[in-house]
Design a protein around this motif. Structure first.
Motif, PDB file in Angstrom:
ATOM      1  N   SER A 125      17.235  19.974 -11.641  1.00 44.90           N
ATOM      2  CA  SER A 125      16.364  21.119 -11.879  1.00 44.90           C
ATOM      3  C   SER A 125      17.213  22.369 -12.075  1.00 44.90           C
ATOM      4  N   LYS A 126      16.830  23.182 -13.032  1.00 43.01           N
ATOM      5  CA  LYS A 126      17.540  24.429 -13.289  1.00 43.01           C
ATOM      6  C   LYS A 126      16.873  25.595 -12.557  1.00 43.01           C
ATOM      7  N   HIS A 127      15.727  25.311 -11.930  1.00 43.71           N
ATOM      8  CA  HIS A 127      14.996  26.378 -11.244  1.00 43.71           C
ATOM      9  C   HIS A 127      15.651  26.682  -9.899  1.00 43.71           C
ATOM     10  N   GLU A 128      15.823  27.952  -9.612  1.00 44.65           N
ATOM     11  CA  GLU A 128      16.315  28.381  -8.308  1.00 44.65           C
ATOM     12  C   GLU A 128      15.290  29.324  -7.702  1.00 44.65           C
ATOM     13  N   TRP A 129      14.895  29.032  -6.466  1.00 43.07           N
ATOM     14  CA  TRP A 129      13.916  29.853  -5.788  1.00 43.07           C
ATOM     15  C   TRP A 129      14.572  31.151  -5.330  1.00 43.07           C
TER      16      TRP A 129
END
Length: 176
Positions: A125-129
């Motif tokens: 996943s490239k999403h970072e919270w």
């Protein structure tokens, strides 16, 4: 190592079989990490398990025989020295009676769009919270065992479709 986690230990195996493993998704399913892809699945009482996998649409499936876990013969795994993100796959299982079954991965993080039904090796996943989102989540979940909860299940395909009637992907839904 898979996704920075250690292998299935005796304690993790006991938690899995007792229904107390809260992070099974980190150990089971397919994980493409660096130059390796690992497939792990729980299939008790069978002769053999293989992964049938194709990296490019239309190419013939590669067959990768799986081995029983050294400490638990009901768990099968294979390490492939190749990053196989976006590959499609199914498990081929030979029962004790000699019947050949093909099954999608119960821990798959992605799948083909129907009518196809194979699992897909999800890439990282490239999403970072953001820190603020993580802090908000921590505050909301504090004492969550004592709070009431409502679970609502939704079949996205019956909830919203594209104007032409086709099913939307999760990415397309996120934009709506």
């Amino acid at each position: 190592m898979v996704n920075g986690k250690t292998e299935l230990t005796d304690e993790k195996l006991a938690d899995f079989h007792n229904g107390h493993m809260m992070d099974a998704y980190l150990y089971f399913g397919s994980h493409a990490d660096r130059d390796e892809t690992v497939f792990t699945v729980w299939v008790p009482d069978v002769k053999r398990v293989s992964v049938l996998c194709s990296i490019v649409a239309g190419e013939a499936d590669g067959r990768y025989p799986m081995e029983p876990h050294p400490r638990d013969a009901s768990i099968w795994l294979v390490r492939i020295n190749r990053r196989m993100a976006d590959a499609v796959y199914v498990y081929e299982i030979e029962t004790l009676q000699g019947e050949i079954l093909t099954k999608s991965d119960p821990f798959a993080r992605a799948g083909e769009v129907r009518p196809a039904n194979r699992s897909v090796v999800a890439g990282s996943s490239k999403h970072e919270w953001s820190k603020s989102a993580l802090n908000y989540k921590a505050i909301q979940s504090k004492g969550h065992f004592e709070k009431p909860m409502a679970i609502y299940e939704l079949h996205i395909g019956t909830w919203k479709k594209a104007k032409d009637g086709k099913f939307l992907t999760y990415r397309e839904l996120a934009g709506n």
